[in-house]
Design a protein around this motif. Structure first.
Motif, short mmCIF file in Angstrom:
data_model
loop_
_atom_site.label_atom_id
_atom_site.label_comp_id
_atom_site.label_asym_id
_atom_site.label_seq_id
_atom_site.Cartn_x
_atom_site.Cartn_y
_atom_site.Cartn_z
N LEU A 111 -34.76 27.47 10.37
CA LEU A 111 -35.07 28.38 9.27
C LEU A 111 -33.93 28.42 8.26
O LEU A 111 -34.15 28.44 7.04
CB LEU A 111 -35.33 29.78 9.83
N VAL A 112 -32.70 28.40 8.74
CA VAL A 112 -31.54 28.43 7.83
C VAL A 112 -31.27 27.06 7.25
O VAL A 112 -30.97 26.92 6.05
CB VAL A 112 -30.29 28.96 8.57
N ALA A 113 -31.36 26.02 8.08
CA ALA A 113 -31.05 24.67 7.61
C ALA A 113 -31.95 24.25 6.46
O ALA A 113 -31.53 23.51 5.57
CB ALA A 113 -31.16 23.68 8.77
N ALA A 114 -33.21 24.71 6.47
CA ALA A 114 -34.12 24.38 5.38
C ALA A 114 -33.64 24.92 4.04
O ALA A 114 -34.00 24.39 2.99
CB ALA A 114 -35.52 24.91 5.69
N ARG A 115 -32.84 25.97 4.07
CA ARG A 115 -32.35 26.60 2.83
C ARG A 115 -30.91 26.26 2.51
O ARG A 115 -30.41 26.67 1.46
CB ARG A 115 -32.53 28.12 2.94
N LEU A 116 -30.24 25.55 3.38
CA LEU A 116 -28.83 25.26 3.15
C LEU A 116 -28.58 24.44 1.89
O LEU A 116 -27.63 24.74 1.14
CB LEU A 116 -28.23 24.55 4.37
N PRO A 117 -29.40 23.41 1.58
CA PRO A 117 -29.17 22.71 0.30
C PRO A 117 -29.25 23.63 -0.91
O PRO A 117 -28.44 23.51 -1.84
CB PRO A 117 -30.30 21.66 0.29
N GLY A 118 -30.19 24.56 -0.89
CA GLY A 118 -30.29 25.51 -2.00
C GLY A 118 -29.12 26.45 -2.06
O GLY A 118 -28.65 26.82 -3.15
N ILE A 119 -28.62 26.87 -0.90
CA ILE A 119 -27.45 27.74 -0.86
C ILE A 119 -26.25 27.02 -1.45
O ILE A 119 -25.44 27.60 -2.19
CB ILE A 119 -27.16 28.19 0.59
N ARG A 120 -26.12 25.74 -1.14
CA ARG A 120 -25.01 24.96 -1.70
C ARG A 120 -25.09 24.88 -3.22
O ARG A 120 -24.08 24.96 -3.91
CB ARG A 120 -25.03 23.53 -1.13
N GLN A 121 -26.32 24.73 -3.73
CA GLN A 121 -26.49 24.52 -5.16
C GLN A 121 -26.39 25.81 -5.96
O GLN A 121 -25.89 25.80 -7.08
CB GLN A 121 -27.85 23.85 -5.42
N GLY A 122 -26.89 26.91 -5.41
CA GLY A 122 -26.86 28.14 -6.22
C GLY A 122 -27.43 29.34 -5.52
O GLY A 122 -28.21 30.08 -6.13
N GLY A 123 -27.08 29.55 -4.27
CA GLY A 123 -27.60 30.68 -3.53
C GLY A 123 -26.81 31.96 -3.78
O GLY A 123 -25.89 32.01 -4.59
N THR A 124 -27.20 33.00 -3.08
CA THR A 124 -26.49 34.28 -3.15
C THR A 124 -25.40 34.32 -2.08
O THR A 124 -25.47 33.61 -1.07
CB THR A 124 -27.45 35.45 -2.92
N ILE A 125 -24.42 35.17 -2.27
CA ILE A 125 -23.33 35.25 -1.30
C ILE A 125 -23.83 35.79 0.04
O ILE A 125 -23.37 35.36 1.10
CB ILE A 125 -22.16 36.10 -1.83
N GLU A 126 -24.79 36.72 0.02
CA GLU A 126 -25.28 37.27 1.28
C GLU A 126 -25.94 36.17 2.12
O GLU A 126 -25.74 36.10 3.33
CB GLU A 126 -26.29 38.40 1.01
N GLY A 127 -26.72 35.32 1.46
CA GLY A 127 -27.32 34.21 2.18
C GLY A 127 -26.28 33.23 2.67
O GLY A 127 -26.39 32.68 3.77
N ALA A 128 -25.24 32.98 1.86
CA ALA A 128 -24.19 32.03 2.25
C ALA A 128 -23.40 32.54 3.45
O ALA A 128 -23.13 31.78 4.40
CB ALA A 128 -23.26 31.76 1.07
N VAL A 129 -23.00 33.81 3.43
CA VAL A 129 -22.21 34.36 4.53
C VAL A 129 -22.99 34.30 5.84
O VAL A 129 -22.50 33.84 6.88
CB VAL A 129 -21.78 35.81 4.22
N ARG A 130 -24.24 34.74 5.79
CA ARG A 130 -25.05 34.75 7.01
C ARG A 130 -25.47 33.34 7.42
O ARG A 130 -25.47 33.01 8.61
CB ARG A 130 -26.28 35.64 6.81
N GLY A 131 -25.85 32.53 6.44
CA GLY A 131 -26.35 31.19 6.76
C GLY A 131 -25.30 30.30 7.38
O GLY A 131 -25.51 29.71 8.46
N TYR A 132 -24.15 30.16 6.72
CA TYR A 132 -23.10 29.31 7.26
C TYR A 132 -22.58 29.86 8.59
O TYR A 132 -22.32 29.11 9.53
CB TYR A 132 -21.95 29.19 6.26
N GLY A 133 -22.41 31.18 8.66
CA GLY A 133 -21.91 31.78 9.90
C GLY A 133 -22.83 31.53 11.07
O GLY A 133 -22.39 31.20 12.18
N LEU A 134 -24.15 31.66 10.83
CA LEU A 134 -25.11 31.47 11.92
C LEU A 134 -25.19 30.02 12.34
O LEU A 134 -25.21 29.71 13.55
CB LEU A 134 -26.48 31.98 11.49
N LEU A 135 -25.21 29.09 11.38
CA LEU A 135 -25.28 27.67 11.74
C LEU A 135 -24.03 27.23 12.50
O LEU A 135 -24.11 26.44 13.46
CB LEU A 135 -25.45 26.82 10.48
N ALA A 136 -22.86 27.75 12.10
CA ALA A 136 -21.64 27.42 12.83
C ALA A 136 -21.67 28.00 14.24
O ALA A 136 -21.23 27.36 15.21
CB ALA A 136 -20.42 27.94 12.07
N ARG A 137 -22.21 29.18 14.37
CA ARG A 137 -22.31 29.81 15.68
C ARG A 137 -23.25 29.02 16.59
O ARG A 137 -22.98 28.86 17.79
CB ARG A 137 -22.82 31.24 15.50
#
Length: 595
Positions: A253-279
């Motif tokens: 669910l997160v990986a599908a949105r990671l390219p968009g987060i890299r290009q221009g996502g919100t900080i809330e999505g970035a903090v949670r997304g990267y943190g969860l994928l790393a976990r």
């Protein structure tokens, strides 16, 4: 420029604020003329002779042009281009100037709403709140008041002021037969996402799931912007799935949105997304992948000027290095985090609190790692040292137990129970290392009681080795708490069983195909839907899929819509990306084929 969005914004504003509609309607032809037509000299002389009428027309043209510029600014915000939107707002203010124009107050309020949303995207919560309150001066009936209201709710959430958060008026979507504007759909989605994040923070996981699903549904139905705009509700949903042990679905669910987060996502999505994928990567014994993701997050934080994202990344890097017993690397990351925390004086109060929290957690983990090294050295010198020493190791100067307790209390007061769990686990470990085993056991039992009441699972499964040994000791009866804990033993035993299964699953021979099958079953995909998503992954269009399966193209479209709903995605690209993460498809490199 997407003219549809511009027109949509005009229509929404006109319906919401009749007074502002008149100058726009009266000047529509004049706008076209001013922008695209060069009038003849005769016509120009005629207009000059009619000074009063020309003055009114020039004012109308000016106002109409300002409205067009505002529509462009809203379009930039929907695309998450905050810097461009801010520059546009500044330019509009220059055009507006001090001279009175029709609806000047309403225009200034709309400009303030643009500024508020842009500042929020840039993670400047204090300035965003001030701009949002300025935008609400005319009351909540102004055309873009829903944006200012959503900004206020987001800032109050970040500040931990939930009383103010709940006091802010909510705006519901219009009736289904009245298609809302895209901007309205975006704010509705964010409102639901904020509610979901709050429920998750309070560990109301079922409520968080329902609200996040509602936000994703709004994004799907109304096409509310780029792929990354729904990253926050997607990440909240993924966090719920992770706590339930559905790790593959959470990652997808997160990986599908990671390219968009890299290009221009919100900080809330970035903090949670990267943190969860790393976990998740760490959970799978892939520390290299986890550190790579966190380094990418740190770089993104520097690029976007998001110190909070950088702090979250560095704190998690410390955790990863400590888990791998690389104390020197952990110390370097902690040092960088300390410098960052020292530079955050200009950040908003909510960002300062979170950065300070990340810094405190990193320092505590580093101190505990150093204490572990000292304990190992003592164990080599004195092999009789117990697993849970009664005599304190000399870490009292490194770990401030009182400060750690206060941080736990402050986090809990902000109604962030989920964040408080991480601090509670560290506190248990710090008490244990300091030789205060009875206090550590008491704190752990209290945490287990809270966890079992809310259904918290994976966070405790991922606990440190010290805490895991303490839980095992309670389960096996080697450690006897002061109170009766018989009701907790089944839950604690299940946690440790899952932990052992997870460790065993990382060994060769782990049946990943069986896990993928479970994930597919959990998603509820039919055989036909599985066949369609597989053909999508091979790059086939709907017509080609219809021919291959001997069904009508409209039937393929119907199945595709059901697929998107079940996978919580909005389009073919996201569906194929998620399905590939679940092992349902093998990408052929042509997954972007059109419908």
């Amino acid at each position: 420029m997407n003219e549809a969005i511009v027109c949509e914004t005009h229509q929404e504003t006109e319906h919401s604020h009749p007074r502002a509609a008149r100058p726009r309607a009266q000047s529509e032809a004049l706008v076209t003329r001013a922008l695209h037509v060069v009038p003849s000299t005769a016509v120009y002389v005629d207009e000059v002779r009619s000074l009063a009428r020309a003055g009114r027309e020039r004012a109308a043209v000016s106002v109409a042009c300002i409205h067009l510029e505002l529509a462009r600014a809203w379009q930039m915000l929907i695309r998450l281009k905050a810097a461009e939107a801010l520059l546009t707002a500044q330019r509009i203010e220059g055009q507006l100037g001090p001279s009175p124009v029709p609806g000047a107050v309403a225009l200034r309020c709309e400009i303030a709403a643009v500024r508020a949303a842009a500042l929020l995207l840039q993670d400047d919560a204090g300035a965003a709140l001030a701009a949002a309150l300025a935008a609400l001066r005319l009351g909540t009936a102004t055309p873009t008041a829903h944006v200012a209201l959503t900004v206020c709710r987001c800032v109050y959430w970040r500040l931990g002021d939930l009383e103010s958060f709940y006091a802010v008026e909510r705006r519901e979507l219009r009736e289904p037969d009245q298609q809302p504007g895209r901007l309205r759909a975006v704010t509705t989605m964010f409102d639901l996402a904020l509610d979901a994040a709050i429920e998750f923070g309070q560990m109301h996981f079922n409520a968080a799931r329902l609200l996040a699903d509602g936000a994703l549904d709004v994004a799907r139905r109304f096409g509310a912007g780029p792929a990354a705009i729904d990253a926050l509700p997607a990440c909240v949903m993924a966090q719920v799935l992770y706590e339930e042990g559905r790790v593959d679905e959470s990652e997808a669910l997160v990986a599908a949105r990671l390219p968009g987060i890299r290009q221009g996502g919100t900080i809330e999505g970035a903090v949670r997304g990267y943190g969860l994928l790393a976990r998740i990567a760490a959970n799978r014994r892939q520390p290299g992948q986890a550190l790579l993701l966190l380094a990418e997050a740190d770089t993104l934080g520097m690029k976007r000027n998001w110190p909070r994202l950088r702090a979250a990344s560095l704190a998690q890097q410390v955790e990863m290095h400590v888990a791998a017993e690389r104390v020197d690397q952990a110390a370097l990351c902690a040092q960088r985090l300390a410098v960052l925390a020292g530079q955050c004086g200009a950040a908003s109060s909510s960002a300062r609190f979170e950065i300070a929290r990340y810094h405190a957690l990193a320092q505590t983990r580093l101190a505990l790692a150093q204490a572990h090294s000292d304990a190992s050295a003592q164990a080599l010198a004195k092999p009789s040292v117990q697993a849970f020493p009664q005599a304190p190791i000399q870490v009292s100067n490194a770990v401030d137990l009182a400060a750690l307790r206060q941080l736990h209390c402050d986090t809990d007061l902000r109604r962030d129970g989920y964040g408080a769990v991480t601090i509670a686990l560290l506190l248990v470990e710090a008490l244990l290392v300091a030789g205060l085993r009875d206090d550590a056991v008491e704190a752990l039992v209290a945490l287990l009681r809270q966890a079992v009441s809310v259904g918290l699972q994976q966070t405790l499964v991922d606990c440190s080795e010290r805490v895991a040994k303490l839980i095992e000791g309670i389960v096996q009866g080697a450690i006897v708490p002061a109170g009766d804990v018989r009701d907790l033993l089944p839950y604690a035993s299940a946690l440790m069983s899952r932990r052992r299964r997870g460790s065993a699953g990382m060994q060769p021979g782990h049946d990943t195909a069986r896990d993928f099958a479970r994930s597919v079953a959990a998603l509820g995909l039919s055989e036909r839907e599985r066949a369609i998503i597989g053909l999508m992954g091979r790059g086939l269009t709907n017509k080609q899929i219809a021919i291959r399966l001997s069904i009508a193209p409209e039937t393929v479209k119907s199945h595709a819509k059901h697929l998107y709903t079940k996978l919580s995605v909005r389009n073919r690209i996201e569906a194929v990306t998620l399905a590939s993460r679940l092992g349902l498809v093998r990408l052929s490199g042509c997954g972007h084929a059109g419908d």
